[in-house]
Design a protein around this motif. Structure first.
Motif, short mmCIF file in Angstrom:
data_model
loop_
_atom_site.label_atom_id
_atom_site.label_comp_id
_atom_site.label_asym_id
_atom_site.label_seq_id
_atom_site.Cartn_x
_atom_site.Cartn_y
_atom_site.Cartn_z
N ASN A 153 12.46 -2.27 -19.74
CA ASN A 153 11.57 -3.35 -19.12
C ASN A 153 10.93 -4.68 -20.46
O ASN A 153 10.94 -6.11 -20.43
CB ASN A 153 9.97 -2.73 -18.78
N GLN A 184 -1.65 -6.23 -14.92
CA GLN A 184 -0.73 -7.10 -16.23
C GLN A 184 -1.06 -8.61 -16.03
O GLN A 184 -1.17 -9.37 -16.48
CB GLN A 184 1.07 -6.99 -15.53
N CYS A 205 4.83 -10.07 -19.49
CA CYS A 205 4.08 -10.03 -18.76
C CYS A 205 4.29 -8.92 -17.40
O CYS A 205 4.12 -7.95 -17.00
CB CYS A 205 2.55 -10.35 -18.49
N TRP A 221 11.12 8.13 -20.20
CA TRP A 221 10.23 7.03 -20.49
C TRP A 221 11.09 6.19 -21.78
O TRP A 221 10.74 4.76 -22.23
CB TRP A 221 9.02 7.62 -21.58
N LEU A 238 -3.91 -9.48 -18.50
CA LEU A 238 -3.14 -9.11 -19.37
C LEU A 238 -1.98 -10.73 -19.73
O LEU A 238 -2.41 -11.40 -21.00
CB LEU A 238 -2.01 -8.15 -19.72
N TRP A 240 11.19 -2.80 -11.91
CA TRP A 240 11.44 -1.35 -13.38
C TRP A 240 12.41 -0.51 -13.43
O TRP A 240 12.67 0.13 -14.62
CB TRP A 240 9.77 -0.90 -12.80
N PHE A 279 10.86 2.06 -20.58
CA PHE A 279 9.94 0.65 -21.73
C PHE A 279 10.46 -0.25 -22.41
O PHE A 279 10.65 -0.93 -22.71
CB PHE A 279 8.80 1.78 -22.91
N LEU A 329 6.59 -6.05 -18.08
CA LEU A 329 5.64 -4.55 -18.55
C LEU A 329 4.97 -3.78 -17.65
O LEU A 329 4.24 -3.66 -16.92
CB LEU A 329 4.39 -5.10 -19.64
N PRO A 330 5.74 -2.71 -17.64
CA PRO A 330 5.41 -1.59 -16.76
C PRO A 330 3.62 -0.30 -17.01
O PRO A 330 4.02 0.37 -17.19
CB PRO A 330 6.38 -0.39 -16.87
N VAL A 331 2.94 -1.48 -16.67
CA VAL A 331 0.99 -1.10 -17.16
C VAL A 331 1.14 -1.68 -15.98
O VAL A 331 0.99 -2.61 -15.66
CB VAL A 331 0.82 -1.51 -18.75
N PRO A 332 -0.60 -0.89 -16.16
CA PRO A 332 -1.26 -1.99 -15.32
C PRO A 332 -1.90 -2.87 -15.50
O PRO A 332 -2.34 -3.26 -16.32
CB PRO A 332 -2.27 -0.87 -14.33
#
Length: 176
Positions: A140, A60, A52, A133, A63, A94, A137, A55-58
């Motif tokens: 990462n 984390q 996690c 992209w 999650l 990242w 992704f 992961l390049p997501v908000p």
């Protein structure tokens, strides 16, 4: 000071475990494996938290906590490892994942980027993001799996390493 911190952690843990919302929607939430755990629970948490983190997501951390719940992993460790990526470190982490992705896909990294384009602006998403992209992704995600696997193996086998050290450690002779 350490005693004070331990007391605060226990107080927060009691409040979280007593939460009506969590107990209603997550009925196994009070189970000891999520908080104290065993070696396997910590190893799973190591994998989840490291994965996690990459992961390049908000969100984390959220999650990581949810994944830890559903895989019966230690929730505090998974959450804490996801915190490694914070506003100070996320750019470096990242970008490293992006460079790793360009290496995996054998694509050259973008070089001629207009420095006046603000990151995450509408122009950035229309001009730059379509070109980066895939390596971003993929790099990462793959690094998340690799680092998570390393954490899992280190934590799962650390106990065995300690046992081997104790087995082969010769005690010093006394009285001679």
């Amino acid at each position: 000071m350490i005693r004070f911190l331990k007391l605060k952690v226990h107080q927060i843990g009691r409040k979280v475990k007593a939460s009506p919302f969590l107990n209603k929607y997550f009925p196994r939430f009070r189970d000891r494996v999520y908080w104290a755990g065993d070696r396997l629970s910590f190893a799973r948490a190591g994998f989840i938290g490291a994965f996690c983190m990459m992961l390049p997501v908000p969100f984390q951390m959220l999650l990581g906590s949810i994944l830890a719940y559903y895989t019966r992993a230690n929730i505090p460790l998974a959450t804490a490892l996801a915190w490694i990526t914070n506003p100070l470190t996320m750019g470096f982490i990242w970008y490293g994942g992006y460079r790793f992705g360009t290496w995996l896909l054998d694509t050259p990294p973008l070089k001629n980027i207009d420095p006046n384009i603000e990151i995450a602006s509408q122009q950035w998403f229309s001009d730059i993001f379509p070109h980066i992209w895939q390596p971003f992704f993929l790099g990462n995600m793959v690094l998340g799996v690799i680092i998570g696997t390393i954490f899992y193996l280190l934590i799962a086998h650390f106990h065995g390493i300690q046992l081997l050290k104790q087995l082969f450690h010769k005690p010093a002779k006394s009285g001679q």
